[in-house]
Design a protein around this motif. Structure first.
Motif, PDB file in Angstrom:
ATOM      1  N   GLU A   1       0.837  -1.212   0.000  1.00 14.40           N
ATOM      2  CA  GLU A   1       0.000   0.000   0.000  1.00 14.40           C
ATOM      3  C   GLU A   1       0.867   1.255   0.000  1.00 14.40           C
ATOM      4  N   LYS A   2       1.971   1.230   0.747  1.00 12.33           N
ATOM      5  CA  LYS A   2       2.892   2.374   0.730  1.00 12.33           C
ATOM      6  C   LYS A   2       3.450   2.589  -0.673  1.00 12.33           C
ATOM      7  N   LEU A   3       3.840   1.503  -1.321  1.00 15.00           N
ATOM      8  CA  LEU A   3       4.369   1.610  -2.675  1.00 15.00           C
ATOM      9  C   LEU A   3       3.284   2.083  -3.645  1.00 15.00           C
ATOM     10  N   ARG A   4       2.065   1.609  -3.439  1.00 11.81           N
ATOM     11  CA  ARG A   4       0.949   1.987  -4.317  1.00 11.81           C
ATOM     12  C   ARG A   4       0.705   3.502  -4.273  1.00 11.81           C
ATOM     13  N   THR A   5       0.892   4.116  -3.098  1.00 14.73           N
ATOM     14  CA  THR A   5       0.658   5.551  -2.971  1.00 14.73           C
ATOM     15  C   THR A   5       1.714   6.379  -3.704  1.00 14.73           C
ATOM     16  N   TRP A   6       2.835   5.752  -4.066  1.00 15.76           N
ATOM     17  CA  TRP A   6       3.889   6.437  -4.811  1.00 15.76           C
ATOM     18  C   TRP A   6       3.601   6.442  -6.306  1.00 15.76           C
TER      19      TRP A   6
END
Length: 189
Positions: free
Chosen positions: A183-188
């Motif tokens: 999810e953290k990567l998705r927000t990037w």
């Protein structure tokens, strides 16, 4: 803490050579509802040595094929979170299209002595780290550092390597999921 039996005073003992490619660790199954729509590139460079000298005074011990930890075990554990996984030897092999990036470093693999009277029992230990980010990001979204140690239940080197690599992957995936890295990567993106 794994027991590996090493007899004392055996100067004529033949060298022990073990190859991690011969081990069969079981990587936990990842239950991923929606993988990240990018391939994962794992940089496998000189920070992960392929051969480790684990020698003890009584015996020469070598662990080879260690990059298999990245090419097989980490690839299998992290693969379900991405659209694909590619291993590259250095950052020059990274694409110009969007991707996620993982860098791995293994600081040390060693045998730790546990004095057990006439026999020397040892445990296998690895200290390592991993960082993840999107290709276009300048900072990592996730970093992990830890150690993995084999248990003291078996007396063979092959079982020790399996236990150590399984412990490393399980600890990583626990932190990976707790931090909700995908999810953290998705927000990037």
């Amino acid at each position: 803490m794994l027991s590996i039996l090493i007899l004392c005073g055996c100067s004529s003992t033949p060298p022990l050579v073990w190859n991690l490619t011969d081990a069969s660790p079981k990587v936990p199954t990842a239950m991923v509802a929606k993988p990240l729509d990018r391939p994962l590139y794992i940089v496998l460079d000189k920070r992960v040595a392929d051969t480790w000298d684990l020698s003890v005074p009584e015996r020469k011990v070598t662990l080879g094929g260690f990059q298999t930890f990245v090419t097989r075990d980490l690839k299998a554990a992290l693969g379900p979170y991405f659209s694909g996984v590619v291993i590259v030897n250095d950052k020059a092999g990274l694409p110009s299209t969007p991707y996620a990036l993982i860098e791995v470093a293994v600081d040390d693999v060693k045998l730790n002595y546990l004095d057990a009277g006439e026999a020397k029992r040892s445990q296998l230990e690895m200290r390592w780290s991993l960082s993840a980010r999107m290709g276009e990001a300048s900072d990592f979204a996730f970093t992990y550092s830890g150690s993995a140690v084999s248990r003291e239940q078996n007396k063979s080197f092959d079982v020790a390597t399996v236990q150590m690599t399984e412990a490393a992957v399980v600890a990583l995936m626990r932190k990976w999921n707790e931090a909700d890295v995908v999810e953290k990567l998705r927000t990037w993106t």
